[in-house]
Write a protein that holds these residues in place. Structure first.
Motif, PDB file in Angstrom:
ATOM      1  N   ASN A  95       0.830  -1.209   0.000  1.00  0.00           N
ATOM      2  CA  ASN A  95       0.000   0.000   0.000  1.00  0.00           C
ATOM      3  C   ASN A  95       0.859   1.251   0.000  1.00  0.00           C
ATOM      4  OD1 ASN A  95      -2.751  -1.085   0.240  1.00  0.00           O
ATOM      5  ND2 ASN A  95      -2.048  -1.847   2.224  1.00  0.00           N
ATOM      6  N   GLU A  96       0.419   2.268  -0.704  1.00  0.00           N
ATOM      7  CA  GLU A  96       1.132   3.545  -0.650  1.00  0.00           C
ATOM      8  C   GLU A  96       1.034   4.152   0.737  1.00  0.00           C
ATOM      9  OE1 GLU A  96       0.125   6.249  -3.724  1.00  0.00           O
ATOM     10  OE2 GLU A  96       0.598   4.837  -5.347  1.00  0.00           O
ATOM     11  N   ASP A  97      -0.071   3.889   1.428  1.00  0.00           N
ATOM     12  CA  ASP A  97      -0.209   4.305   2.817  1.00  0.00           C
ATOM     13  C   ASP A  97       0.493   3.255   3.680  1.00  0.00           C
ATOM     14  OD1 ASP A  97      -0.883   5.062   5.358  1.00  0.00           O
ATOM     15  OD2 ASP A  97      -3.047   5.056   5.042  1.00  0.00           O
ATOM     16  N   GLU A  98       1.730   3.550   4.044  1.00  0.00           N
ATOM     17  CA  GLU A  98       2.557   2.566   4.740  1.00  0.00           C
ATOM     18  C   GLU A  98       1.946   2.104   6.050  1.00  0.00           C
ATOM     19  OE1 GLU A  98       6.530   3.085   7.076  1.00  0.00           O
ATOM     20  OE2 GLU A  98       7.037   3.080   4.942  1.00  0.00           O
ATOM     21  N   SER A  99       1.141   2.948   6.685  1.00  0.00           N
ATOM     22  CA  SER A  99       0.562   2.586   7.973  1.00  0.00           C
ATOM     23  C   SER A  99      -0.374   1.381   7.870  1.00  0.00           C
ATOM     24  CB  SER A  99      -0.195   3.778   8.568  1.00  0.00           C
ATOM     25  OG  SER A  99      -1.334   4.108   7.772  1.00  0.00           O
ATOM     26  N   LYS A 100      -0.832   1.066   6.655  1.00  0.00           N
ATOM     27  CA  LYS A 100      -1.723  -0.074   6.456  1.00  0.00           C
ATOM     28  C   LYS A 100      -0.955  -1.377   6.192  1.00  0.00           C
ATOM     29  CE  LYS A 100      -5.551   2.686   4.610  1.00  0.00           C
ATOM     30  NZ  LYS A 100      -6.455   2.892   3.434  1.00  0.00           N
ATOM     31  N   ASN A 101       0.334  -1.272   5.956  1.00  0.00           N
ATOM     32  CA  ASN A 101       1.134  -2.450   5.611  1.00  0.00           C
ATOM     33  C   ASN A 101       1.572  -3.209   6.852  1.00  0.00           C
ATOM     34  OD1 ASN A 101       1.025  -2.006   2.855  1.00  0.00           O
ATOM     35  ND2 ASN A 101       2.940  -0.846   2.800  1.00  0.00           N
ATOM     36  N   TYR A 102       1.436  -4.538   6.791  1.00  0.00           N
ATOM     37  CA  TYR A 102       2.000  -5.368   7.847  1.00  0.00           C
ATOM     38  C   TYR A 102       3.474  -5.626   7.571  1.00  0.00           C
ATOM     39  CZ  TYR A 102       2.778  -9.268  11.032  1.00  0.00           C
ATOM     40  OH  TYR A 102       3.269 -10.075  12.027  1.00  0.00           O
ATOM     41  N   PHE A 103       3.826  -5.751   6.300  1.00  0.00           N
ATOM     42  CA  PHE A 103       5.226  -5.939   5.940  1.00  0.00           C
ATOM     43  C   PHE A 103       5.536  -5.234   4.631  1.00  0.00           C
ATOM     44  CE2 PHE A 103       3.016  -9.716   4.265  1.00  0.00           C
ATOM     45  CZ  PHE A 103       3.456  -9.771   2.949  1.00  0.00           C
ATOM     46  N   GLY A 104       6.827  -5.030   4.397  1.00  0.00           N
ATOM     47  CA  GLY A 104       7.285  -4.325   3.211  1.00  0.00           C
ATOM     48  C   GLY A 104       7.667  -5.274   2.087  1.00  0.00           C
ATOM     49  N   PRO A 105       8.515  -4.810   1.170  1.00  0.00           N
ATOM     50  CA  PRO A 105       8.886  -5.615   0.009  1.00  0.00           C
ATOM     51  C   PRO A 105       9.993  -6.608   0.301  1.00  0.00           C
ATOM     52  CG  PRO A 105       9.983  -3.504  -0.098  1.00  0.00           C
ATOM     53  CD  PRO A 105       9.107  -3.457   1.127  1.00  0.00           C
ATOM     54  N   LEU A 106      10.206  -7.510  -0.643  1.00  0.00           N
ATOM     55  CA  LEU A 106      11.410  -8.323  -0.620  1.00  0.00           C
ATOM     56  C   LEU A 106      12.599  -7.420  -0.902  1.00  0.00           C
ATOM     57  CD1 LEU A 106       9.961 -11.399  -2.511  1.00  0.00           C
ATOM     58  CD2 LEU A 106      10.495 -11.251  -0.084  1.00  0.00           C
ATOM     59  N   ASN A 107      13.770  -7.838  -0.463  1.00  0.00           N
ATOM     60  CA  ASN A 107      14.889  -6.902  -0.390  1.00  0.00           C
ATOM     61  C   ASN A 107      15.435  -6.435  -1.723  1.00  0.00           C
ATOM     62  OD1 ASN A 107      18.220  -6.840  -0.186  1.00  0.00           O
ATOM     63  ND2 ASN A 107      17.154  -5.584   1.315  1.00  0.00           N
ATOM     64  N   ASN A 108      15.475  -7.301  -2.729  1.00  0.00           N
ATOM     65  CA  ASN A 108      16.106  -6.924  -3.992  1.00  0.00           C
ATOM     66  C   ASN A 108      15.508  -7.727  -5.135  1.00  0.00           C
ATOM     67  OD1 ASN A 108      17.999  -9.416  -4.436  1.00  0.00           O
ATOM     68  ND2 ASN A 108      18.386  -8.779  -2.309  1.00  0.00           N
ATOM     69  N   VAL A 109      15.756  -7.301  -6.336  1.00  0.00           N
ATOM     70  CA  VAL A 109      15.110  -7.917  -7.500  1.00  0.00           C
ATOM     71  C   VAL A 109      15.523  -9.372  -7.677  1.00  0.00           C
ATOM     72  CG1 VAL A 109      16.910  -7.122  -9.125  1.00  0.00           C
ATOM     73  CG2 VAL A 109      14.566  -7.581  -9.937  1.00  0.00           C
ATOM     74  N   HIS A 110      16.771  -9.710  -7.355  1.00  0.00           N
ATOM     75  CA  HIS A 110      17.218 -11.096  -7.503  1.00  0.00           C
ATOM     76  C   HIS A 110      16.479 -12.005  -6.527  1.00  0.00           C
ATOM     77  CE1 HIS A 110      20.312  -9.600 -10.146  1.00  0.00           C
ATOM     78  NE2 HIS A 110      20.754  -8.795  -9.196  1.00  0.00           N
TER      79      HIS A 110
END
Length: 476
Positions: free
Chosen positions: A313-328
């Protein structure tokens, strides 16, 4: 603005002597945020020399002095929490509040534990174990420690490395992951006004840099938190120089769920513990082993719980977790899910979230078999598998039948079941009706291919010491 990072050697930031560098990418959008130069032999030699020189004085500081400085470092970390959070968020995309709570605040608390531990090292009491002679044991620092940290918890893992090493009287040369160096460099900037020059040094670089650090003649011990592949390379390099090694490597943690557990509560807890930090945690639940009679109810509840945990989500406050660290790594996780056997089922998730960054849905895969790659090998992403068992013995057999042995958990309302299964699970940590909870006072570390040595606790501090026997003749 893309800025070029620098090494931290002998109490100051200095340019890297080599010309090659690595792009540091923000995984929320794929944009380059910094250039991390790759340290070469001359850079490594400078850092090791600084650490060796500093060791001659630091080793003789009193435990009280080391405690005082580590306490100041912990206070300063908290005072500059916002800066640490932003530096790390640029490199990891983790939810900012998670970084503040789970890395800055927790890291400061753990530094305070290590500060106290500096004054509590123990050994055998002095005594006459041979007539006419008094013996005692000295517990001493090992020397210069070469340390390598991973990208999943960059700041916290730096604290786990330097805290016990410095508390025991060692000096450190630390290399952060090439994808997440910035929060460690902020920590170095905080330390430069507190710790004596050369006590804590940071080298930027890639895997070859880490290998060269291990092979350098000065370090007496090497320590890494990372993959099994990297751990084997470090252990091999350390063996060539007969150096001590401290390895905290991968995991494939099972959650063993019995039918008498509160299945709704258990499912919600398992989902949260599995998908925390996008599953990029070597202690995260990755395998759910559930008693056959409770399978359908638990899988349904797991799917519902997973779907409630948002990401991307663009609204980070709604996210439980973020992205995977890198494209690989993102591509590798995608490939794991794409290649599940035809007899298995993706109950929920399994896809990318959004069209930018490296976000991946929380994913539950049912119907896998023990020999499947997804069961045997570390995915290190927001993906969990489900298998069934009929007996307690079968549950333990399935849980232990992997090469990793770091963490596990048992979910039951029966005390006897919990005690028997926790005894028989071959893992360095076993939680009962919870998972992934860590405290500074308790050791963390695994068996088998999960490595050896302990982080946290007094055991972690003792790992960074050596034992010397001193004997004196009484009639001299």
């Amino acid at each position: 603005m893309v800025h070029t990072l620098q090494n931290f050697i002998n109490g100051q930031f200095v340019p890297v002597m080599g010309s090659d560098s690595i792009e540091v990418v923000n995984p929320t959008n794929g944009e380059t945020v910094a250039l991390a130069p790759i340290s070469e032999q001359a850079d490594i030699a400078a850092a090791m020399s600084a650490a060796a020189t500093a060791f001659q004085t630091w080793r003789r500081t009193t435990p009280r002095e080391r405690q005082s400085l580590l306490l100041r470092l912990a206070d300063a970390m908290e005072a500059r929490s916002a800066e640490l959070v932003e530096a790390q968020h640029r490199n990891t995309g983790q939810v900012r509040q998670m970084i503040a709570d789970e890395e800055v605040a927790a890291g400061a608390d753990q530094l305070r534990f290590f500060a106290g531990a500096a004054r509590l090292l123990e050994g055998k009491s002095a005594g006459e174990y041979m007539d006419g002679f008094t013996s005692f044991v000295r517990r001493e620092p090992v020397g210069v420690i070469a340390q390598v940290t991973p990208w999943n918890y960059p700041l916290l893992m730096a604290v786990w490395k330097i805290g016990p090493a410095l508390a025991a009287g060692n000096t450190v040369v630390l290399k952060p992951s090439d994808t997440t160096p910035e929060s460690t460099l902020v920590l170095a900037d905080i330390a430069k006004d507190i710790l004596p020059a050369g006590v804590f040094n940071v080298l930027l670089g890639n895997g070859a840099t880490g290998a060269a650090m291990v092979e350098h003649k000065i370090p007496a011990m090497v320590s890494i938190t990372g993959s099994v592949r990297a751990g084997i390379a470090v252990a091999t390099g350390a063996a060539a120089g007969v150096k001590r090694a401290h390895l905290e490597l991968g995991g494939k943690a099972p959650a063993v769920v019995f039918a008498d557990a509160d299945l709704g509560k258990t499912a919600q807890s398992i989902a949260e513990f599995s998908f925390f930090n996008a599953g990029q945690d070597c202690t995260a639940i990755t395998r759910v082993l559930v008693e056959e009679s409770a399978h359908d109810e638990l899988v349904t509840a797991l799917a519902t719980a997973a779907q409630s945990l948002e990401t991307g989500n663009e609204d980070e406050s709604k996210n439980y977790f973020g992205p995977l660290n890198n494209v690989h790594h993102f591509n590798a996780v995608c490939k794991v899910v794409e290649n599940i056997p035809e007899y298995a089922t993706v109950v929920t998730g399994g896809k990318r979230v959004g069209d930018k960054g490296f976000f991946f849905e929380p994913t539950v895969v049912d119907g896998v078999r023990q020999t499947d790659d997804i069961v045997q090998h570390e995915t290190f992403g927001p993906v969990i598998t489900v298998q069934t068992f009929r007996t307690e013995e079968e549950a333990v057999e399935l849980a232990n039948d992997v090469d990793f042995a770091l963490a596990s958990s048992v979910w039951t309302s029966n005390h006897g079941t919990a005690m028997r299964v926790s005894r028989d699970l071959d893992f360095g940590a076993v939680w009962i009706n919870t998972h992934i909870m860590l405290t500074a006072e308790m050791p963390h570390g695994g068996f088998k291919q999960s490595g050896y040595g302990k982080d946290l606790s007094m055991y972690g501090v003792e790992d960074y010491t050596r034992i010397k026997h001193v004997m004196s003749a009484l009639d001299a």
